[in-house]
Design a protein around this motif. Structure first.
Motif, mmCIF file in Angstrom:
data_model
loop_
_atom_site.group_PDB
_atom_site.id
_atom_site.type_symbol
_atom_site.label_atom_id
_atom_site.label_comp_id
_atom_site.label_asym_id
_atom_site.label_seq_id
_atom_site.Cartn_x
_atom_site.Cartn_y
_atom_site.Cartn_z
ATOM 1 N N THR A 192 4.671 35.339 -7.280
ATOM 2 C CA THR A 192 4.414 36.733 -7.661
ATOM 3 C C THR A 192 2.955 37.062 -7.334
ATOM 4 O O THR A 192 2.206 36.201 -6.869
ATOM 5 N N ARG A 193 2.564 38.303 -7.620
ATOM 6 C CA ARG A 193 1.132 38.603 -7.552
ATOM 7 C C ARG A 193 0.391 37.668 -8.504
ATOM 8 O O ARG A 193 0.908 37.366 -9.585
ATOM 9 N N GLY A 194 -0.802 37.237 -8.084
ATOM 10 C CA GLY A 194 -1.576 36.333 -8.932
ATOM 11 C C GLY A 194 -1.743 36.901 -10.338
ATOM 12 O O GLY A 194 -2.030 38.083 -10.495
ATOM 13 N N GLY A 195 -1.505 36.091 -11.340
ATOM 14 C CA GLY A 195 -1.741 36.512 -12.717
ATOM 15 C C GLY A 195 -0.645 37.365 -13.330
ATOM 16 O O GLY A 195 -0.775 37.787 -14.475
ATOM 17 N N ASP A 196 0.435 37.625 -12.568
ATOM 18 C CA ASP A 196 1.514 38.455 -13.126
ATOM 19 C C ASP A 196 2.423 37.570 -13.982
ATOM 20 O O ASP A 196 3.509 37.153 -13.575
ATOM 21 N N GLU A 197 1.938 37.308 -15.192
ATOM 22 C CA GLU A 197 2.656 36.352 -16.038
ATOM 23 C C GLU A 197 4.004 36.896 -16.501
ATOM 24 O O GLU A 197 4.943 36.123 -16.721
ATOM 25 N N ALA A 198 4.110 38.211 -16.626
ATOM 26 C CA ALA A 198 5.397 38.785 -17.034
ATOM 27 C C ALA A 198 6.455 38.472 -15.973
ATOM 28 O O ALA A 198 7.559 38.011 -16.287
ATOM 29 N N ALA A 199 6.112 38.701 -14.697
ATOM 30 C CA ALA A 199 7.071 38.438 -13.613
ATOM 31 C C ALA A 199 7.380 36.945 -13.525
ATOM 32 O O ALA A 199 8.521 36.551 -13.263
ATOM 33 N N LEU A 206 15.326 33.319 -15.366
ATOM 34 C CA LEU A 206 16.510 33.467 -14.511
ATOM 35 C C LEU A 206 16.819 32.188 -13.736
ATOM 36 O O LEU A 206 17.638 32.199 -12.817
ATOM 37 N N GLY A 207 16.131 31.111 -14.076
ATOM 38 C CA GLY A 207 16.487 29.822 -13.480
ATOM 39 C C GLY A 207 15.482 29.252 -12.507
ATOM 40 O O GLY A 207 15.727 28.183 -11.930
ATOM 41 N N ALA A 208 14.359 29.942 -12.282
ATOM 42 C CA ALA A 208 13.351 29.381 -11.374
ATOM 43 C C ALA A 208 12.772 28.096 -11.987
ATOM 44 O O ALA A 208 12.487 28.042 -13.184
ATOM 45 N N ALA A 209 12.602 27.065 -11.144
ATOM 46 C CA ALA A 209 12.049 25.792 -11.616
ATOM 47 C C ALA A 209 10.546 25.908 -11.836
ATOM 48 O O ALA A 209 9.953 25.144 -12.596
ATOM 49 N N TRP A 210 9.933 26.853 -11.144
ATOM 50 C CA TRP A 210 8.482 27.022 -11.197
ATOM 51 C C TRP A 210 8.186 28.463 -10.811
ATOM 52 O O TRP A 210 8.927 29.064 -10.034
ATOM 53 N N ALA A 211 7.125 29.011 -11.358
ATOM 54 C CA ALA A 211 6.682 30.350 -10.943
ATOM 55 C C ALA A 211 5.162 30.364 -10.951
ATOM 56 O O ALA A 211 4.530 29.792 -11.856
ATOM 57 N N GLY A 212 4.592 30.987 -9.940
ATOM 58 C CA GLY A 212 3.137 31.044 -9.856
ATOM 59 C C GLY A 212 2.701 32.166 -8.935
ATOM 60 O O GLY A 212 3.522 32.942 -8.443
ATOM 61 N N GLY A 213 1.403 32.232 -8.689
ATOM 62 C CA GLY A 213 0.846 33.245 -7.800
ATOM 63 C C GLY A 213 1.126 32.894 -6.345
ATOM 64 O O GLY A 213 1.312 31.721 -6.002
ATOM 65 N N SER A 214 1.152 33.911 -5.479
ATOM 66 C CA SER A 214 1.497 33.663 -4.076
ATOM 67 C C SER A 214 0.421 32.865 -3.341
ATOM 68 O O SER A 214 0.653 32.375 -2.247
ATOM 69 N N ASP A 215 -0.761 32.722 -3.945
ATOM 70 C CA ASP A 215 -1.796 31.896 -3.321
ATOM 71 C C ASP A 215 -1.734 30.452 -3.826
ATOM 72 O O ASP A 215 -2.506 29.609 -3.400
ATOM 73 N N GLU A 216 -0.797 30.168 -4.719
ATOM 74 C CA GLU A 216 -0.718 28.817 -5.275
ATOM 75 C C GLU A 216 0.181 27.930 -4.417
ATOM 76 O O GLU A 216 1.047 28.411 -3.693
ATOM 77 N N THR A 217 -0.045 26.613 -4.543
ATOM 78 C CA THR A 217 0.785 25.648 -3.829
ATOM 79 C C THR A 217 1.917 25.228 -4.759
ATOM 80 O O THR A 217 1.666 24.826 -5.891
ATOM 81 N N PRO A 218 3.171 25.331 -4.276
ATOM 82 C CA PRO A 218 4.275 24.925 -5.158
ATOM 83 C C PRO A 218 4.251 23.416 -5.391
ATOM 84 O O PRO A 218 3.624 22.681 -4.619
ATOM 85 N N PRO A 219 4.905 22.937 -6.434
ATOM 86 C CA PRO A 219 4.866 21.510 -6.772
ATOM 87 C C PRO A 219 5.508 20.597 -5.733
ATOM 88 O O PRO A 219 5.284 19.398 -5.770
ATOM 89 N N GLU A 220 6.314 21.127 -4.841
ATOM 90 C CA GLU A 220 6.837 20.313 -3.740
ATOM 91 C C GLU A 220 6.890 21.202 -2.500
ATOM 92 O O GLU A 220 7.000 22.427 -2.614
#
Ligand SMILES: [Zn+2]
Ligand SMILES: [Zn+2]
Length: 327
Positions: A192-199, A206-220
């Protein structure tokens, strides 16, 4: 009938009264119960897509009931519930139509762009491109399936079978697709947009294993990523997040320019592809898949007269789920 009409791109929609027209040959008249608001509507209204027919009634996630039937229509009866998508008609004779890729038709008609759509109490559609919908259930909840769902599904198919899937932009399409992917046992990483904690919280719910900002590196590293946000800078960001042989699917109709990026993030057989429109086969497939996957849409309802507010809320990223207009 009443309709919210775009007279000039870059201006607000205006409410107009019009006579209800009779359906022509092959057409049906639909009394609209709900119409979703898609980002493509925003691109039309903001003048980001070329040559809309003007004036135009936007809206291509239409749920309603058949009010009248033109000559030569098969498969619909008055009162039946019906859905109208973005693909309003195709030519049937161009090379794309002939080889099963009607989404790429050379002479297409698009609902709410080159023919009047669903920000109205009534609309007329080419019956061959409409879909029967279940008689029961909330019309507003069904509406987002007609584009966010269908285009999301086509993008999802294009992303391949990989287990780790990134979704960039957690709006109407991603909130539907996240449920389908999670139900299939895929690991969904929502950006999501960085810092959009609501999103981000919404995505996890809704089942996402992880959620973060679009500038972040996913866990895998990701097998594939789908970009729904109209932000070109996400293309290199997603390329950096996918593994060797991974695919980045651009699911929108318009994006800001893609910044230049080093070839090494594309190398190792990574791919960038786009999805355009839908075929009727996509729609039949997805309208079967969605209930089986238990998809529940989250919608924010607006009265038809508040269409401009709905568009503003979408533009400003203030929506969770999908906006739907109720006439
Ligand atoms: Zn064609
Ligand atoms: Zn759409």
């Amino acid at each position: 009938m009443r309709a919210m009409v775009l007279e000039q791109p870059g201006t607000a929609l205006v409410m107009r009264e019009r006579p209800v027209a009779a359906p022509g040959r092959g057409e049906i008249l639909i009394e609209i119960a709900a119409c979703g608001v898609c980002r493509t509507d925003l691109h039309v209204v903001d003048g980001e897509l070329p040559d809309p027919r003007l004036p135009i009634v936007p809206g291509h996630e239409i749920v309603g009931r058949v009010a009248a039937i033109g000559e030569g229509v098969a498969g619909f009866v008055p009162g039946a519930r019906v859905g109208v998508p973005w693909l309003g008609a195709t030519c049937g004779v161009c090379p794309y139509c002939r080889d099963g890729r009607e989404n790429l038709c050379d002479n297409p008609v698009f609902t709410g762009y080159t023919r009047d759509g669903g920000f109205a109490t009534h609309t007329i559609a080419d019956a061959r491109y409409c879909f029967p919908l279940p008689a029961a259930g909330d019309a507003a909840a069904l509406a987002p399936l007609l584009c966010a769902g269908l285009i999301g599904w086509r993008s999802f198919r294009m992303a391949g079978e990989g287990r780790a899937l990134g979704l960039y932009g957690f709006g109407a399409a991603a909130h539907i697709l996240c449920q389908v992917a999670a139900q299939q046992g895929r690991r969904v990483y929502a950006f999501t947009r960085g810092g959009d904690e609501a999103a981000q919280g919404f995505a996890r719910s809704l089942g996402a294993a992880w959620a973060g900002g679009s500038d972040e590196t996913p866990p895998e590293p990701l097998d594939a990523a789908i970009i729904f946000a109209p932000v070109g800078a996400l293309v290199p960001a997603a390329l950096r997040a996918v593994k060797k042989g991974g695919r980045v699917v651009c699911g929108g109709i318009h994006m800001s320019d893609i910044p230049s990026f080093p070839y090494r993030i594309l190398w190792e057989e990574r791919q960038v592809v786009s999805v355009a429109n839908l075929t009727r086969a996509d729609a039949h497939e997805f309208l079967d898949v969605a209930p089986k996957a238990g998809v529940k849409t989250q919608v924010v309802r607006y009265p038809l007269a508040d269409a401009n507010t709905a568009l503003d809320d979408l533009r400003g990223g203030r929506l969770q789920g999908a906006a739907v207009l109720i006439p």
